[in-house]
Design an enzyme around this catalytic site. Structure first.
Site, mmCIF file in Angstrom:
data_model
loop_
_atom_site.group_PDB
_atom_site.id
_atom_site.type_symbol
_atom_site.label_atom_id
_atom_site.label_comp_id
_atom_site.label_asym_id
_atom_site.label_seq_id
_atom_site.Cartn_x
_atom_site.Cartn_y
_atom_site.Cartn_z
ATOM 1 N N SER A 199 0.834 -1.206 0.000
ATOM 2 C CA SER A 199 0.000 0.000 0.000
ATOM 3 C C SER A 199 0.860 1.245 0.000
ATOM 4 O O SER A 199 2.081 1.186 0.032
ATOM 5 C CB SER A 199 -0.911 0.002 1.229
ATOM 6 O OG SER A 199 -0.147 0.386 2.363
ATOM 7 N N LYS A 200 0.174 2.360 -0.001
ATOM 8 C CA LYS A 200 0.821 3.666 0.002
ATOM 9 C C LYS A 200 1.824 3.815 1.142
ATOM 10 O O LYS A 200 2.848 4.460 1.006
ATOM 11 C CB LYS A 200 -0.264 4.733 0.175
ATOM 12 C CG LYS A 200 -0.171 5.844 -0.825
ATOM 13 C CD LYS A 200 -1.300 6.827 -0.665
ATOM 14 C CE LYS A 200 -0.752 8.235 -0.513
ATOM 15 N NZ LYS A 200 0.277 8.600 -1.468
ATOM 16 N N ARG A 201 1.508 3.190 2.260
ATOM 17 C CA ARG A 201 2.375 3.303 3.433
ATOM 18 C C ARG A 201 3.742 2.640 3.225
ATOM 19 O O ARG A 201 4.668 2.875 3.977
ATOM 20 C CB ARG A 201 1.693 2.715 4.662
ATOM 21 C CG ARG A 201 1.041 3.782 5.521
ATOM 22 C CD ARG A 201 0.116 3.160 6.536
ATOM 23 N NE ARG A 201 -1.045 2.552 5.862
ATOM 24 C CZ ARG A 201 -1.642 1.451 6.263
ATOM 25 N NH1 ARG A 201 -1.218 0.811 7.305
ATOM 26 N NH2 ARG A 201 -2.696 0.997 5.601
#
Ligand code: GLU
Length: 438
Positions: free
Chosen positions: A207-209
């Site tokens: 994910s973006k994280r």
């Protein structure tokens, strides 16, 4: 039969790397087979599918060099056809109408599952099957008359003559439904290939994280399109023989579906940076310099007084330390700034250490007298100084490095001195002694 694949994104404003990886596999497969690669914009969610969101998809494809054949098909233009097929299914008894939940909001069209187990051979995952009991009837036209994803997706694939559907793992469950629809419609199903999930270092969905998750973010960070392409192609596919750094043409030549793995593939930022560095090396110094300059301009780090020859020399000196275009401005800004900041920790550790400033004064005297001022001559001069004073090279190198750059990390000291040139080096040593020499 000629191969036809497609990329069928639902524009949302961002293009996730999992989706673009599917596009890359479809593209590689089609190009390898001499077939066609088509684009279908699944834009039926009119709130999210804005012109800007569609543009983002098109830009991502163009940036990565994923050229498609013909014109894109916009799913929203196919509504009549979708509804026509729903009528045919109703007429055949393969679908029925119902006021779902008795809300009084009108009737939906519901597809009737055949009431038997469904199995198919996935080109990546192998034999897959599902029990009749787990296959429930599902809505294909909502009570407001709008076609549902499953209907549009299958009908459009038939219209476009798609022979291979290569898409993410998250669609496996849908495929059982879709196969039942192909049968009811009376169309031969395409080959399905479901790609493994992309996971992070902890094995969780990427994910973006985990750094960057959208194509645009990688682009902004300064990744080269060919490096992102190469890295994503290797997320689930391998050409064998430990081949990793490859051109687009080499990947087209090597790509086959039977070398796609079904196990989740890990995306690792370190590996990605390494890959970018490898592709950067293939670009040549001029192009690297231009890319670094553009990145510096974007970040407001560029100064108009930077001489082109000096800039090119700095780029060459930084060499493989530059993995992304943005690295030069971030890591080597001191080359261009006579008021470069001093890193406090390096100053304490290297300059204010007992005797370090005396050493710097000795070096100042030696370098002042040195002619010519090159990598070799500065190297030889400092070695000679180490010899006559009985000091280790480390004691000499560290204070000088901090004195001319303000930091303890950077390219090889002697290369750096030669690139900066005598005048600049002497000026910087004086500045440092004025600041810290008491
Ligand atoms: N619009 C769907 C998606 O982006 C398409 C899936 C497919 O490739 O069939 O997930």
């Amino acid at each position: 039969m000629s191969i036809r694949t497609r990329f069928a994104p639902s524009p949302t404003g961002n293009v996730h790397i999992g989706n673009i990886r599917a596009a890359i596999y479809n593209w590689l497969f089609s190009r390898h087979e001499g077939g066609e690669f088509l684009l279908r914009i699944e834009d039926t969610d009119l709130e999210r599918s804005t012109p800007a969101a569609v543009r983002t998809v098109l830009e991502s494809l163009a940036w990565l060099g994923l050229d498609y054949d013909g014109e894109p098909l916009y799913q929203s233009t196919q509504r009549e056809k979708h509804l026509e097929v729903a009528e045919q299914l109703l007429a055949k008894g393969a679908a029925y109408k119902e006021d779902k939940g008795g809300t009084g909001r009108g009737e939906c069209v519901i597809f009737k599952m055949p009431g038997r187990d469904i199995s198919f051979r996935d080109a990546v995952k192998g034999e897959l099957s599902k029990k009749a009991d787990d296959l429930k009837d599902f809505v294909i036209v909502r009570s407001d008359g709008s076609p549902v994803f499953h209907l549009g997706n299958v009908v459009d694939d038939i219209t476009m003559g798609i022979t291979h559907v290569i898409r993410g793992d998250d669609h496996v469950e849908n495929t059982f439904k879709h196969l039942a629809m192909y049968e009811a419609i009376g169309a031969p199903p395409p080959v399905f290939a479901h790609l493994p999930m992309i996971v992070n270092a902890q094995g969780k969905p990427y994910s973006k994280r985990d750094g960057a998750a959208y194509v645009g973010e990688f682009r902004e960070k300064g990744f080269l399109p060919e490096a992102l392409f190469n890295s994503l192609a290797l997320l689930g596919w391998s050409p064998g023989e430990d081949r990793e750094v490859m051109t687009r043409e080499e990947m087209v030549a090597a790509f086959t579906l039977d070398r796609v793995r079904s196990a989740p593939s890990q995306l690792d930022m370190t590996k990605l940076l390494w890959m970018n560095g490898e592709h950067l090396k293939r670009r040549g110094l001029d192009e690297i310099a231009a890319g670094c300059r553009a990145a510096m301009e974007r970040k407001g780090q560029w100064r108009d007084d930077i001489a082109p020859a000096y800039f090119a020399a700095v780029v060459a000196c930084m060499g493989e330390r530059v993995k992304l275009f943005g690295d030069l401005g971030d890591q080597a800004g001191f080359f261009f700034d006579e008021d470069f900041p001093y890193d406090e920790k390096s100053v304490r550790k290297r300059l204010l250490k007992e005797g370090a400033l005396d050493i710097l004064r000795e070096e100042q005297a030696v370098l002042e007298a040195l002619e010519p001022f090159t990598t070799e001559s500065t190297d030889a001069a400092l070695h000679a100084l180490a010899e006559t004073t009985g000091r280790g090279m480390g004691e000499l190198v560290h204070p000088l490095r901090v004195a001319v750059s303000g930091t303890g990390v950077g390219p090889g000291l002697f290369d750096m001195l030669a690139v900066m040139g005598k005048e600049r080096v002497m000026r910087r040593i004086r500045r440092t002694l004025d600041a810290y020499g008491g």
